[in-house]
Every structure is written in C-alpha cells, then in structure tokens.
Design an enzyme around this catalytic site. Sequence first.
Site, PDB file in Angstrom:
ATOM      1  N   GLU A 137       0.850  -1.189   0.000  1.00 46.49           N
ATOM      2  CA  GLU A 137       0.000   0.000   0.000  1.00 46.49           C
ATOM      3  C   GLU A 137       0.886   1.239   0.000  1.00 46.49           C
ATOM      4  O   GLU A 137       1.963   1.249   0.601  1.00 46.49           O
ATOM      5  CB  GLU A 137      -0.893   0.041   1.254  1.00 46.49           C
ATOM      6  N   CYS A 138       0.408   2.303  -0.607  1.00 45.97           N
ATOM      7  CA  CYS A 138       1.189   3.542  -0.595  1.00 45.97           C
ATOM      8  C   CYS A 138       0.990   4.295   0.715  1.00 45.97           C
ATOM      9  O   CYS A 138       1.777   5.173   1.057  1.00 45.97           O
ATOM     10  CB  CYS A 138       0.822   4.436  -1.778  1.00 45.97           C
ATOM     11  N   GLY A 139      -0.099   3.960   1.442  1.00 48.17           N
ATOM     12  CA  GLY A 139      -0.350   4.630   2.715  1.00 48.17           C
ATOM     13  C   GLY A 139      -1.577   5.518   2.702  1.00 48.17           C
ATOM     14  O   GLY A 139      -2.015   5.996   3.742  1.00 48.17           O
TER      15      GLY A 139
END
Length: 264
Positions: free
Chosen positions: A256-258
């Site tokens: 996930e990129c966040g």
Amino acid sequence: MMTTAVCDRTEQSVSRNWEGRSVVASHSKCEPDAEALAWLDLQSQALEDASPEEIIQWAVEHYHPKLAMATAFGPEGCLILSMLAVIEPSVYVFNLETGYQFQETLDTRERIARKYGLVVDLQRPDLAVEHYEAMHGGPIYKTDPDRCCRDRKLAVLHRVAANYSAWMTGIRRDQSPHRAKAPIVGWDKKFGLVKINPLANWTHKRVWARVVQEDIPYNPLHDQGYSSIGCRPCTRPVQSGDDERAGRWGGTGKTECGLHTTDG
Ligand code: SF4
C-alpha cells in the site's frame, strides 16, 4: 443551524442542516467525539445496501462543496466519475500526479474529460521529479519507496485535505486484506476527513461488468495484464491467478502507498 462541537477546537463540528440532517464538518485535524463517530457508523450501516449512486448522492447532500474525490483512474474511479457526472459534476476531483505516472493514465484523464466534461485536477508535490531526484542523488522509489510515497502522495493529500471535510475513493473490500474492513462511511483519522467508499462492497467483476456495459473510458494498460495501476516504476503486469495488487511494488513486501491505511 444547531451545532454540536465534536472536539475542543470549534472548527470541527457536527451540525444539523435545515432538513435536520447531521453534517460533520472538519476544518482542523482533531478527533470527532463519540457522538459524531457513532453517527458516521450508523450512516455507514444504513448505506450498506445502497447503490453507489445513492451513496454518492448521500455524500453530496451532506458534504458538497466540502467533498473531494481522489482518483488514480482505476476502473472504480472511472465508474464513480461517470456517476458523479450525472449526480453532481461540480464535486472537486483530483489525481495525485507524482510525476511517475504512466502516460496511459494521464491519457485516461483526457478521455474522461471528453466523455463526461469532468476535468480531474492534477495535484503535484512541491518538487518536480528532476529536483526531487537531484536532492536524493537519484530516484528513491527502489531504495525507500515508503519515503517516496510519503513525499509524492501522502504529503499532497494532506495539503488537499486541509480544504475539505470529506473525501471519496474507489477502494473495494476485496482488493486486499488491508481494505477488507473498509466501511461505506467512516472517519479517516490520518487525513482528518470523513471518508466515503461507494464501491466498498462491490467486487472486481461487478465493477468491470458495469464499465464495459456503459462503455466507460478506462486505462488501456488493463488490457495488457496490469490489474492495479499506480506509478510506472512500481507497477508491473500480473500473471493469471495472481492477487489483484500483486503487481504493485512487486518483491518489496510493500502493498500500500499509505493513502488507505491507518498507520503513520
Ligand atoms: Fe514513488 Fe513508487 Fe510510491 Fe510512486 S508508487 S510515489 S514512484 S514509491
């Protein structure tokens, strides 16, 4: 208008509009109180069987013009855009333009604009790629992808979030274990916004069926084996049977990129 404060700072409140509807407004990054959170939870449960159009309508009624939508032009985002074009085309829609996106992704933005008249705003980091890479002695997406995502995506969303009360996304529960419990409506503590996920309980198959049926523009890379598309250096095609997001940050353990996680 009756207003119930939900935190010590007055900028954030639950209000009731002239129809008696509750409206959570957030202009600071403090926590809504238990009453506001319970209200959001109730709304989410009530919308569980609603159509995406009804959920978007609900979001527009409660938060527009303080409602924003983020899209990376995945099929879910393109589908929501096709609905927004009918329900409320003036909702602010943006894309996090990291400077590393595929040209095909940016071309999809043009095709959406041509078909629906919706121009998705490109929100860029403060530093252009060349300056960012010069500062770090080269690209850091391989050596420190968390930092790269933080600088080129999360910081930009924080900047946008400061001007809005709610944001809408295209995430689905069946995309990954991280997203499996995504509510239809909830409080996004990280960005200090109400978060609305109109397609949370839709499946990959159902989204694509609708995209094809309605001839909604989509990223042509999906026809070349890319299932989930982010930045060019961190995205690869997947093999049949692979997890939907297996092509993102392949081999790094990062999934996930966040933007859609609750940590950090
Ligand atoms: Fe950087 Fe890759 Fe994250 Fe894009 S997806 S911001 S290139 S690490």
